[in-house]
Design a protein around this motif. Structure first.
Motif, PDB file in Angstrom:
ATOM      1  N   CYS A 131       0.815  -1.226   0.008  1.00 41.32           N
ATOM      2  CA  CYS A 131      -0.171  -0.026  -0.064  1.00 41.32           C
ATOM      3  C   CYS A 131       0.813   1.170  -0.031  1.00 41.32           C
ATOM      4  CB  CYS A 131      -0.940  -0.117   1.303  1.00 41.32           C
ATOM      5  SG  CYS A 131       0.147  -0.033   2.951  1.00 41.32           S
ATOM      6  N   LEU A 132       0.186   2.413  -0.458  1.00 47.70           N
ATOM      7  CA  LEU A 132       0.758   3.817  -0.171  1.00 47.70           C
ATOM      8  C   LEU A 132       1.246   4.140   1.362  1.00 47.70           C
ATOM      9  CD1 LEU A 132      -1.194   5.774  -2.527  1.00 47.70           C
ATOM     10  CD2 LEU A 132       1.103   4.873  -3.154  1.00 47.70           C
ATOM     11  N   ALA A 133       2.214   4.906   1.589  1.00 49.89           N
ATOM     12  CA  ALA A 133       2.410   5.184   2.733  1.00 49.89           C
ATOM     13  C   ALA A 133       2.205   4.305   3.959  1.00 49.89           C
ATOM     14  CB  ALA A 133       1.302   6.574   3.325  1.00 49.89           C
ATOM     15  N   SER A 134       2.939   2.922   3.915  1.00 51.57           N
ATOM     16  CA  SER A 134       2.731   1.824   4.767  1.00 51.57           C
ATOM     17  C   SER A 134       2.888   2.373   6.243  1.00 51.57           C
ATOM     18  CB  SER A 134       3.520   0.739   4.549  1.00 51.57           C
ATOM     19  OG  SER A 134       4.987   1.114   4.713  1.00 51.57           O
ATOM     20  N   SER A 192      13.179   5.530   1.069  1.00 56.31           N
ATOM     21  CA  SER A 192      12.794   4.712   2.027  1.00 56.31           C
ATOM     22  C   SER A 192      12.494   5.353   3.686  1.00 56.31           C
ATOM     23  CB  SER A 192      13.622   3.407   2.273  1.00 56.31           C
ATOM     24  OG  SER A 192      14.933   3.843   2.453  1.00 56.31           O
ATOM     25  N   GLY A 193      13.003   6.669   3.622  1.00 60.29           N
ATOM     26  CA  GLY A 193      12.534   7.191   4.907  1.00 60.29           C
ATOM     27  C   GLY A 193      13.372   7.015   6.349  1.00 60.29           C
ATOM     28  N   GLU A 194      13.104   7.671   7.187  1.00 63.51           N
ATOM     29  CA  GLU A 194      13.810   8.117   8.454  1.00 63.51           C
ATOM     30  C   GLU A 194      13.321   6.822   9.445  1.00 63.51           C
ATOM     31  OE1 GLU A 194      14.186  12.865   8.227  1.00 63.51           O
ATOM     32  OE2 GLU A 194      12.990  11.988   9.711  1.00 63.51           O
ATOM     33  N   ASN A 195      11.948   6.464   9.088  1.00 60.81           N
ATOM     34  CA  ASN A 195      11.471   5.496  10.154  1.00 60.81           C
ATOM     35  C   ASN A 195      11.010   4.002   9.457  1.00 60.81           C
ATOM     36  OD1 ASN A 195      11.066   7.811  11.753  1.00 60.81           O
ATOM     37  ND2 ASN A 195       9.389   8.717  10.750  1.00 60.81           N
ATOM     38  N   ALA A 196      12.094   3.552   8.882  1.00 59.11           N
ATOM     39  CA  ALA A 196      11.869   2.431   8.041  1.00 59.11           C
ATOM     40  C   ALA A 196      11.729   1.031   8.931  1.00 59.11           C
ATOM     41  CB  ALA A 196      13.030   2.072   6.974  1.00 59.11           C
ATOM     42  N   GLU A 197      12.435   1.162  10.187  1.00 58.23           N
ATOM     43  CA  GLU A 197      12.494   0.088  11.089  1.00 58.23           C
ATOM     44  C   GLU A 197      12.411   0.394  12.477  1.00 58.23           C
ATOM     45  OE1 GLU A 197      12.639  -2.976   9.865  1.00 58.23           O
ATOM     46  OE2 GLU A 197      13.504  -2.526   7.732  1.00 58.23           O
ATOM     47  N   GLU A 198      11.713  -0.420  13.463  1.00 56.74           N
ATOM     48  CA  GLU A 198      11.450   0.095  14.426  1.00 56.74           C
ATOM     49  C   GLU A 198      12.732  -0.090  15.320  1.00 56.74           C
ATOM     50  OE1 GLU A 198       9.694  -2.200  12.767  1.00 56.74           O
ATOM     51  OE2 GLU A 198       7.473  -2.023  12.791  1.00 56.74           O
ATOM     52  N   VAL A 199      12.882   0.757  16.484  1.00 54.06           N
ATOM     53  CA  VAL A 199      14.025   0.634  17.201  1.00 54.06           C
ATOM     54  C   VAL A 199      13.690  -0.079  18.615  1.00 54.06           C
ATOM     55  CG1 VAL A 199      15.582   1.900  18.706  1.00 54.06           C
ATOM     56  CG2 VAL A 199      15.074   2.761  16.673  1.00 54.06           C
ATOM     57  N   MET A 200      14.012  -1.278  19.027  1.00 49.17           N
ATOM     58  CA  MET A 200      13.893  -2.262  19.866  1.00 49.17           C
ATOM     59  C   MET A 200      15.002  -2.147  21.020  1.00 49.17           C
ATOM     60  SD  MET A 200      10.566  -3.291  19.098  1.00 49.17           S
ATOM     61  CE  MET A 200      10.401  -4.683  20.278  1.00 49.17           C
ATOM     62  N   PRO A 201      14.839  -1.434  21.836  1.00 50.13           N
ATOM     63  CA  PRO A 201      15.697  -1.474  22.781  1.00 50.13           C
ATOM     64  C   PRO A 201      16.071  -2.840  23.427  1.00 50.13           C
ATOM     65  CG  PRO A 201      13.933  -0.626  23.982  1.00 50.13           C
ATOM     66  CD  PRO A 201      13.417  -0.760  22.454  1.00 50.13           C
TER      67      PRO A 201
END
Length: 419
Positions: free
Chosen positions: A63-66, A164-173
């Motif tokens: 989809c767009l803007a996932s 692909s953006g600044e927010n491509a993958e979650e940061v999981m501490p």
């Protein structure tokens, strides 16, 4: 020359070959390839389209803007007024509120793609992109498994735009004892509404805009949230004198220094929000705008969370030391029980995992090495859009510059006679 060869071929011409359980398909693309069909990728495609240049967008989701569609909470609204969030060449429709909702923004993006006839290829995860020095082109590979067969498509192009953006993958501490905690631990990308936490004690880790807003949403659904504030943070009112704080800041910067505007913002914040240090939220020594310029750290725009902190409905906690069963031990020695933990720990770029052989992006954080406003252009036809840490306004600026730059080389190539 390769470009002569490209001119003789249509972009849809395909060359297939099969090796055991792998099918490899090569496609020549005359225009730029854009990786990512979020707002930044759409903006770049639209600006190129205006100049008569057709691009091809590859998007890993369906989809767009996932990010907006799949990984945001229900109550989300744009944090900045709509005039600072609209994409190039097409304003928001009349009648929308100053801060459009998530669904209103998604409707705008879909209308934007339709208006410019932008049709991304969905379900295409880019696994490798590298510049071929011999041929002078980018080779962009996608991969998927269909009926136990690995399907690899290699797209060959002159220009590559990373969106692909600044927010491509979650940061999981990694927190000591996470595996022992008996309640759910979820990232905000999976959080939709506080309704599922009614009556429960919930710990929210992270005090950025998302963490603050999730806490407020939990309050509104009769949950009992606590907020982990490990570092210093600037909290500003969303509006000052009935005007957008962001818009007012941009206007003041035309006349005054960053330091002066920072002092004004801090003074207004004190009068409107009070002294946040009384509630365990310390401000950085550097002002909010200077901190943003130096380190890209965005101040929080308060939408009502501070008022709930003042009433005690939202508790402020120190950093976490360890987890155990349903308990959380904090660095100050306090131990409290929680039913769930929500990680508002942000996102990161994933560019270094698939873009190879280029030093445009830092291996450390996946952002362009050159700071704004110079991070949009690399070498050999490589570009970046949406990595400015300045939201959709920064993406629009990048998209316009990229389209203008590609237009020059596009016209030069078209003017060259075939050998």
């Amino acid at each position: 020359m390769l470009m002569n060869y490209l001119k003789e071929l249509e972009c849809k011409m395909v060359h297939d070959h099969q090796k055991k359980d792998k099918m490899v398909t090569s496609i020549l693309v005359q225009g730029p390839i854009i990786v990512g069909a979020g707002p930044s990728g759409l903006a770049a495609a639209a600006c190129l389209k205006q100049k008569g240049i057709q691009s091809l967008i590859l998007e890993r989701a369906n989809c767009l803007a996932s990010m907006w569609q799949l990984k945001t909470y229900d109550r989300l609204k744009l944090h900045l007024p709509k005039q600072f969030c609209q994409l190039p060449l097409m304003p928001f429709p009349k009648g929308l509120p100053s801060y459009p909702t998530k669904q209103q923004f998604l409707s705008y993006l879909k209308a934007y793609a339709n208006h410019f006839d932008i049709n991304p290829i969905f379900g295409k995860q880019v696994v490798n992109a590298e510049f071929d020095l011999t041929c002078g082109v980018w080779r962009v590979k996608t991969q998927e498994i269909i009926m136990k067969k690995c399907i690899v498509i290699e797209y060959v192009c002159q220009w590559l735009i990373v969106a692909s953006g600044e927010n491509a993958e979650e940061v999981m501490p990694s927190i000591e004892g996470m595996e022992q905690f008996q309640g759910p631990i979820l990232h905000t990308s999976l959080y939709k509404s506080g309704s599922m936490f009614c009556g429960k004690n919930v710990l929210v880790v992270g005090c950025g805009n998302s963490g603050m807003e999730v806490c407020l949403d939990l309050c509104n659904h009769n949950a009992h949230p606590s907020l982990v504030v490990r570092d210093t943070v600037h909290i500003l009112p969303q509006q000052i004198f009935g005007k957008s704080t962001f818009g007012l800041s941009m206007w003041l910067l035309k006349w005054f220094s960053v330091h002066f505007v920072d002092q004004f913002l801090l003074l207004m914040s004190y009068f409107i929000l009070g002294d946040t240090s009384q509630y365990g939220i310390q401000r950085p020594k550097i002002g909010p705008l200077e901190l943003k310029n130096l380190y890209g750290k965005t101040p929080v725009l308060d939408v009502g969370t501070v008022a709930q902190i003042k009433t005690g409905k939202i508790k402020v906690c120190k950093g976490i030391k360890r987890l155990a069963h349903n308990a959380v031990e904090f660095v100050d020695g306090k131990v409290e029980n929680f039913d769930a933990i929500i990680l508002a720990t942000g996102y990161k770029s994933n560019v270094p995992s698939w873009l190879k052989g280029s030093d445009m992006f830092s291996e450390k954080d996946g952002f362009p090495r050159k700071p704004f406003p110079n991070g949009w252009k690399g070498e050999k036809g490589l570009y970046a859009v949406g990595f400015t840490k300045r939201g959709l306004l920064g993406s629009s600026i990048d998209a316009k510059r990229i389209a203008e730059d590609i237009e020059h080389s596009w016209k030069a190539l078209k003017a060259k006679p075939l050998a």
